[in-house]
Design an enzyme around this catalytic site. Sequence first.
Site, mmCIF file in Angstrom:
data_model
loop_
_atom_site.group_PDB
_atom_site.id
_atom_site.type_symbol
_atom_site.label_atom_id
_atom_site.label_comp_id
_atom_site.label_asym_id
_atom_site.label_seq_id
_atom_site.Cartn_x
_atom_site.Cartn_y
_atom_site.Cartn_z
ATOM 1 N N ASP A 16 5.962 2.892 1.751
ATOM 2 C CA ASP A 16 5.028 2.168 1.448
ATOM 3 C C ASP A 16 4.087 2.478 3.463
ATOM 4 O O ASP A 16 4.546 2.535 4.816
ATOM 5 C CB ASP A 16 5.818 0.639 2.268
ATOM 6 C CG ASP A 16 4.951 -1.022 2.838
ATOM 7 O OD1 ASP A 16 3.866 -0.587 3.593
ATOM 8 O OD2 ASP A 16 5.725 -1.633 2.550
ATOM 9 N N HIS A 17 2.908 2.209 3.124
ATOM 10 C CA HIS A 17 2.444 3.200 4.166
ATOM 11 C C HIS A 17 2.193 2.039 5.636
ATOM 12 O O HIS A 17 1.249 2.645 6.783
ATOM 13 C CB HIS A 17 0.836 3.586 3.870
ATOM 14 C CG HIS A 17 0.198 4.654 4.313
ATOM 15 N ND1 HIS A 17 0.632 5.175 5.930
ATOM 16 C CD2 HIS A 17 -0.435 5.696 3.971
ATOM 17 C CE1 HIS A 17 -0.514 6.241 6.038
ATOM 18 N NE2 HIS A 17 -1.001 6.819 4.774
ATOM 19 N N ARG A 18 2.220 0.931 5.496
ATOM 20 C CA ARG A 18 2.486 -0.072 6.301
ATOM 21 C C ARG A 18 3.171 0.247 7.883
ATOM 22 O O ARG A 18 3.220 -0.006 8.763
ATOM 23 C CB ARG A 18 2.696 -1.412 6.581
ATOM 24 C CG ARG A 18 1.546 -1.827 5.116
ATOM 25 C CD ARG A 18 2.195 -3.319 5.124
ATOM 26 N NE ARG A 18 3.350 -3.195 3.905
ATOM 27 C CZ ARG A 18 3.569 -4.240 3.306
ATOM 28 N NH1 ARG A 18 3.071 -5.687 3.179
ATOM 29 N NH2 ARG A 18 4.215 -4.311 2.452
ATOM 30 N N PRO A 73 0.686 -0.932 -0.201
ATOM 31 C CA PRO A 73 -0.283 0.005 0.250
ATOM 32 C C PRO A 73 0.693 1.297 -0.229
ATOM 33 O O PRO A 73 1.107 1.710 1.390
ATOM 34 C CB PRO A 73 -0.516 -0.124 0.912
ATOM 35 C CG PRO A 73 0.560 -0.988 1.809
ATOM 36 C CD PRO A 73 0.909 -1.764 1.315
#
Lengths: 79, 255
Positions: free
Chosen positions: B218-220, B47
């Site tokens: 990476d939005h994690r 994501p």
Amino acid sequence: MARIEVRLEEPDAGEELEIVEVSVALGANVAEGDELIEVATDKANMVVSAPAAGTVAELPVAEGDVVAPDAVLIVLESA
Amino acid sequence: MNAADAQAQGQAQAPAPAPGKGEPTPVAFSRIRRTMARRMAEMATIPAFYLRVDADVAELLELRAELRAGGAATGEPVPSVNDFVIAACGRALVDHPLVNASLGEQGGAVTHARVNVGCALSADGELLVPTVYDADAKSAREIARETRELVARAPRFSIDELRDGTFTVSNLGMFGVHGFDAIVNGPQVAILAVGAARSAGDGTRSQASPMQLSLGCDHRVLTGTDGARFLADVKDLLEQAPRALLEPASRQVAV
């Protein structure tokens, strides 16, 4: 005469190698460090050089062959 | 003339196109390229979000012109804009450990003690990302020597030269692309895509030369704020102190 089996000494080369270019012929004399064979792995192309001076005694692979990552690519006989 | 007449007339003048795509030509990909395709498909699950800023590289371009003029005699390569970008990222990453990280196994992240910047390059149709190890400690001059040597050898690399990247820089500025977003190179959590400087540096300080930097995150692992703070530092290093990037990094250098 010492017999030297030349492999791609690269434990992380992947599942198999493809022979891209063979730069020497059977019977050729090579010096230490001469480029012998270029192989393609899944990650990069790599050049296998002569670990010592010698004569190309066996050439079990040809361009286009797909071989195991630890396959003998060439056999040198050193004087 | 009504619509039906017009249609009838149009058909009379232009016969229906013959359907079909022509003779198909299969294109066999190399091993490296097949690896790229497989990895890119894996990356599609990341994501990612993108942050874009313009860095004004007018001073940097002026510095390069100066180096070209003075350095021809020494044979020393003049660092490219990309070499400066790698140096700037290396230094900025030290202060942003979460950007220099991988996704953790049980959620969370794993930060890396070393700053190894992967440098995306294209050779004979292959995309390869050799690693500039410890880019935080290297000058743009040292990075230039390394990247010249890597480009000259591509696609012939050892596995060690391709592994252990902790961040990636990709640059299409040399093709006139003024900006793009790059696929995050997992397990890394961020990638910087660099475009072309949009006005030619002519040696005058009055003219701005904006260059787009797009940071893929990476939005994690990273929030927008994490990415924005890092990107602001990279921009500052390129804009305010390009000359300092020519020297080996010293944490004491004032910017």
